[in-house]
Design an enzyme around this catalytic site. Structure first.
Site, mmCIF file in Angstrom:
data_model
loop_
_atom_site.group_PDB
_atom_site.id
_atom_site.type_symbol
_atom_site.label_atom_id
_atom_site.label_comp_id
_atom_site.label_asym_id
_atom_site.label_seq_id
_atom_site.Cartn_x
_atom_site.Cartn_y
_atom_site.Cartn_z
ATOM 1 N N HIS A 285 0.874 -1.186 0.000
ATOM 2 C CA HIS A 285 0.000 0.000 0.000
ATOM 3 C C HIS A 285 0.903 1.227 0.000
ATOM 4 C CE1 HIS A 285 -3.428 2.442 0.594
ATOM 5 N NE2 HIS A 285 -3.789 2.122 1.823
ATOM 6 N N HIS A 324 -2.304 -1.955 -10.042
ATOM 7 C CA HIS A 324 -3.244 -1.407 -9.067
ATOM 8 C C HIS A 324 -4.497 -2.263 -9.053
ATOM 9 C CE1 HIS A 324 -5.696 1.532 -6.933
ATOM 10 N NE2 HIS A 324 -4.551 2.075 -6.566
ATOM 11 N N ASP A 380 2.755 5.690 -6.890
ATOM 12 C CA ASP A 380 4.014 5.544 -6.163
ATOM 13 C C ASP A 380 5.229 5.462 -7.066
ATOM 14 O OD1 ASP A 380 3.056 5.571 -3.554
ATOM 15 O OD2 ASP A 380 2.294 3.542 -3.787
HETATM 16 N N1 CMC Z 1 4.916 -6.575 -10.850
HETATM 17 C C1 CMC Z 1 4.833 -7.741 -11.518
HETATM 18 N N2 CMC Z 1 3.679 -8.410 -11.707
HETATM 19 C C2 CMC Z 1 2.569 -7.886 -11.174
HETATM 20 C C3 CMC Z 1 2.581 -6.672 -10.455
HETATM 21 C C4 CMC Z 1 3.816 -6.017 -10.303
HETATM 22 N N3 CMC Z 1 3.893 -4.845 -9.652
HETATM 23 N N4 CMC Z 1 1.328 -6.381 -10.040
HETATM 24 C C5 CMC Z 1 0.550 -7.388 -10.474
HETATM 25 N N5 CMC Z 1 1.301 -8.281 -11.168
HETATM 26 C C6 CMC Z 1 0.825 -9.490 -11.870
HETATM 27 C C7 CMC Z 1 0.510 -10.614 -10.894
HETATM 28 O O1 CMC Z 1 1.632 -11.431 -10.679
HETATM 29 C C8 CMC Z 1 -0.618 -11.297 -11.619
HETATM 30 O O2 CMC Z 1 -0.051 -12.054 -12.670
HETATM 31 P P1 CMC Z 1 -0.640 -13.517 -12.995
HETATM 32 O O3 CMC Z 1 -2.082 -13.310 -13.343
HETATM 33 O O4 CMC Z 1 0.197 -14.026 -14.128
HETATM 34 O O5 CMC Z 1 -0.452 -14.329 -11.733
HETATM 35 C C9 CMC Z 1 -1.386 -10.174 -12.294
HETATM 36 O O6 CMC Z 1 -0.419 -9.132 -12.487
HETATM 37 C C10 CMC Z 1 -2.548 -9.661 -11.462
HETATM 38 O O7 CMC Z 1 -2.017 -9.198 -10.221
HETATM 39 P P2 CMC Z 1 -2.728 -9.280 -8.813
HETATM 40 O O8 CMC Z 1 -1.687 -9.562 -7.779
HETATM 41 O O9 CMC Z 1 -3.920 -10.188 -8.910
HETATM 42 O O10 CMC Z 1 -3.277 -7.806 -8.655
HETATM 43 P P3 CMC Z 1 -3.840 -7.183 -7.334
HETATM 44 O O11 CMC Z 1 -4.965 -6.321 -7.740
HETATM 45 O O12 CMC Z 1 -4.097 -8.224 -6.298
HETATM 46 O O13 CMC Z 1 -2.597 -6.333 -6.804
HETATM 47 C C11 CMC Z 1 -1.168 -4.567 -6.282
HETATM 48 C C12 CMC Z 1 -2.517 -4.959 -6.856
HETATM 49 C C13 CMC Z 1 -1.071 -3.043 -6.218
HETATM 50 C C14 CMC Z 1 -1.010 -5.118 -4.856
HETATM 51 C C15 CMC Z 1 -0.053 -5.162 -7.186
HETATM 52 O O14 CMC Z 1 -0.199 -4.675 -8.502
HETATM 53 C C16 CMC Z 1 1.336 -4.879 -6.653
HETATM 54 O O15 CMC Z 1 1.845 -5.629 -5.819
HETATM 55 N N6 CMC Z 1 1.994 -3.777 -7.152
HETATM 56 C C17 CMC Z 1 3.284 -3.408 -6.628
HETATM 57 C C18 CMC Z 1 3.116 -2.651 -5.319
HETATM 58 C C19 CMC Z 1 2.607 -1.260 -5.554
HETATM 59 O O16 CMC Z 1 3.091 -0.533 -6.418
HETATM 60 N N7 CMC Z 1 1.634 -0.844 -4.717
HETATM 61 C C20 CMC Z 1 1.090 0.503 -4.757
HETATM 62 C C21 CMC Z 1 -0.343 0.537 -5.126
HETATM 63 S S1 CMC Z 1 -0.902 2.191 -5.491
HETATM 64 C C22 CMC Z 1 -0.819 3.047 -4.008
HETATM 65 C C23 CMC Z 1 -1.762 2.568 -2.990
HETATM 66 O O17 CMC Z 1 -2.955 2.380 -3.283
HETATM 67 O O18 CMC Z 1 -1.309 2.405 -1.870
#
Ligand code: CMC
Length: 466
Positions: A285, A324, A380
């Site tokens: 987050h 996101h 971010d």
């Molecule tokens: N790098 C590489 N792969 C990713 C990333 C990433 N940053 N984010 C998602 N994926 C992949 C994930 O591995 C999955 O692939 P597959 O379907 O092949 O298994 C696919 O994309 C869908 O991802 P998810 O994990 O189901 O997506 P989510 O909605 O659960 O996660 C998230 C959202 C923000 C936690 C994630 O994108 C992430 O970890 N990003 C990096 C951390 C980050 O930048 N966070 C800040 C968010 S914005 C500020 C805030 O709101 O706080």
């Protein structure tokens, strides 16, 4: 809106026609058909409860770990269209607010729902400005932390501690108490944040300066040294104010959900907001901007970007600052930050990490792995580079996020308290454990003799400090 509407079973003469705002569900376990009302694109989860496989069945529930498809409230504060990359506060687009408003005006908009008149804004700014001091005991409390305490942990504790200084805030339905809590939280969080930073740096705390703007005062509390009066660079003051606007609210994210969830127990707003600070601390987050900077430093130079992206694709790395839960398009906040980057560099030293970031963005947006998963830069991705240019250390990034998000948490907390449909938050579970086992005496227990303890020891971390 009709709640708990009695649904009629088809087959008794009722026929659902195309265009009806209903959902027809046939339960193949029983052959029964149910008609549920559809309103605002949702069905009421409680309407599912009448769907039972037998008379003693509890009734159907929805299973939604991480709330990926569950609306927990009706809210009029922030609108996001994640597919189109749209963000509006109370209907005003984020780019207009960033261009024409100020953070404190946006905070007023979030809390009260409308843009203020001149007199309203003057009063609001006066009240916030005149509540920025914290009790000297809070200062002493912060001084008790270890010299290397993470400032987010200090902020979390400091916000929680505020509740003990303002016990009347427990009267959460008293409009005056609520107003004072909103003012105090928005006013004091920057002071706590700056004190945490000065503590880490071993510098004396700088008291608030009422002659400065909200962001100018924060820069003064962070960076004032021996000068009689700190004069913030107007370009940096404005850039920080824009960053504050961009982080003010973001509807039902992890920390806002924490504030609402904890606040639903009718605890005081300081304790509820402390829960938000705790949630924001996590690397997925608010902690992501800190993680982005560490990632960029590790990549070292733009030439290493292709290798790093290969590691991401092989799932050895995560591309921090990308992706996101809601935006499946470019996060509009990332675009605005990117646009302000050159202005900031005019007033500060150039940060070469920006070249690595731009190379990462270019290559990732050109790569099917990322575009097919709709992974775009989020807020971010670039914010940390600006914070670093402002000479704010990495550990403070999430703290800076918490400052403006406080107005979002406060508005969401107020909205929740005014919502007659809200009750104490209490999700259901699917129980998957053992049932009805008889307790056995310790000597009678059978099974493999496996001692459970901490996993294999890692080399001991060097103990830091006293
Ligand atoms: N790098 C590489 N792969 C990713 C990333 C990433 N940053 N984010 C998602 N994926 C992949 C994930 O591995 C999955 O692939 P597959 O379907 O092949 O298994 C696919 O994309 C869908 O991802 P998810 O994990 O189901 O997506 P989510 O909605 O659960 O996660 C998230 C959202 C923000 C936690 C994630 O994108 C992430 O970890 N990003 C990096 C951390 C980050 O930048 N966070 C800040 C968010 S914005 C500020 C805030 O709101 O706080």
């Amino acid at each position: 809106m009709a709640t708990q509407r009695q649904t009629s079973q088809q087959g008794d003469g009722t026929v659902a026609a195309p265009g009806d705002d209903t959902l027809t569900i046939t339960d193949n376990r029983t052959g029964q058909t149910y008609e549920l009302e559809v309103s605002e694109g949702t069905i009421r989860a409680m309407d599912l409860r009448q769907i039972k496989a037998s008379d003693d069945d509890f009734g159907l529930m929805a299973y939604d770990p991480a709330f990926t498809n569950t609306a927990s409230c009706r809210s009029a504060i922030t609108y996001i269209d994640g597919d189109a990359g749209v963000l509006e506060h109370r209907g005003y687009p984020i780019d207009q607010l960033c261009e024409r408003s100020s953070y404190l005006e946006v905070a007023y908009l979030l809390v009260f729902g409308e843009l203020p008149t001149t007199a309203q804004l003057e009063r609001w700014v006066f009240d916030v400005t005149h509540h920025t001091f914290v009790h000297e005991d809070i200062k002493q409390f912060l001084e008790g932390f270890r010299y290397d305490a993470h400032p987010m942990g200090m902020l979390l504790a400091g916000v929680g501690a505020l509740s003990t200084f303002y016990p009347d805030a427990k009267q959460i339905d008293d409009p005056e108490e609520r107003y004072m809590a909103a003012i105090r939280l928005i006013a004091k969080v920057p002071t706590l944040a700056a004190f945490a930073y000065r503590h880490n740096m071993g510098l004396p705390y700088v008291y608030p300066d009422n002659d400065l703007s909200y962001s100018g005062n924060f820069l003064s509390m962070m960076f004032k040294k021996t000068e009689r009066h700190y004069e913030p660079d107007p370009r940096l003051e404005r850039a920080l104010d824009v960053l504050f606007i961009l982080h003010a609210d973001h509807e039902q994210n992890c920390s806002t959900n924490a504030v609402r969830g904890v606040g639903s127990s009718q605890v005081d707003p300081y304790s509820a907001v402390a829960a938000g600070v705790a949630a924001l601390y996590g690397p997925l987050h608010g902690g992501a901007n800190e993680a982005v900077l560490r990632m960029l430093r590790r990549i070292e130079s733009p030439e290493n970007v292709p290798d790093f992206l290969e590691g991401v694709k092989n799932r050895e790395e995560r591309l921090m600052g990308f992706g996101h839960r809601v935006y499946k398009n470019y996060d509009p906040r990332a675009r605005i930050i990117e646009q302000h980057m050159d202005e900031v560099f005019e007033a500060t030293e150039y940060n070469p990490l920006v070249e690595i970031a731009r190379e990462l963005e270019k290559r990732a947006l050109d790569d099917d792995y990322f575009t097919s998963r709709k992974l775009y830069p989020n807020v971010d991705f670039y914010s940390g580079i600006i914070y670093e240019a402002l000479q704010i250390p990495t550990e403070m990034f999430t703290v800076i996020f918490a400052i403006p998000r406080t107005s979002g948490w406060v508005s969401q907390w107020m909205e929740m308290n005014d919502d007659s449909e809200q009750k104490i938050a209490r999700p259901r579970q699917i129980y998957v454990g053992e049932r009805e086992r008889d307790y056995s005496q310790i000597g009678d227990r059978e099974g493999p003799e496996k001692i459970i303890g901490p996993p294999a020891r890692r080399p001991k971390r060097q103990r830091r400090g006293a």
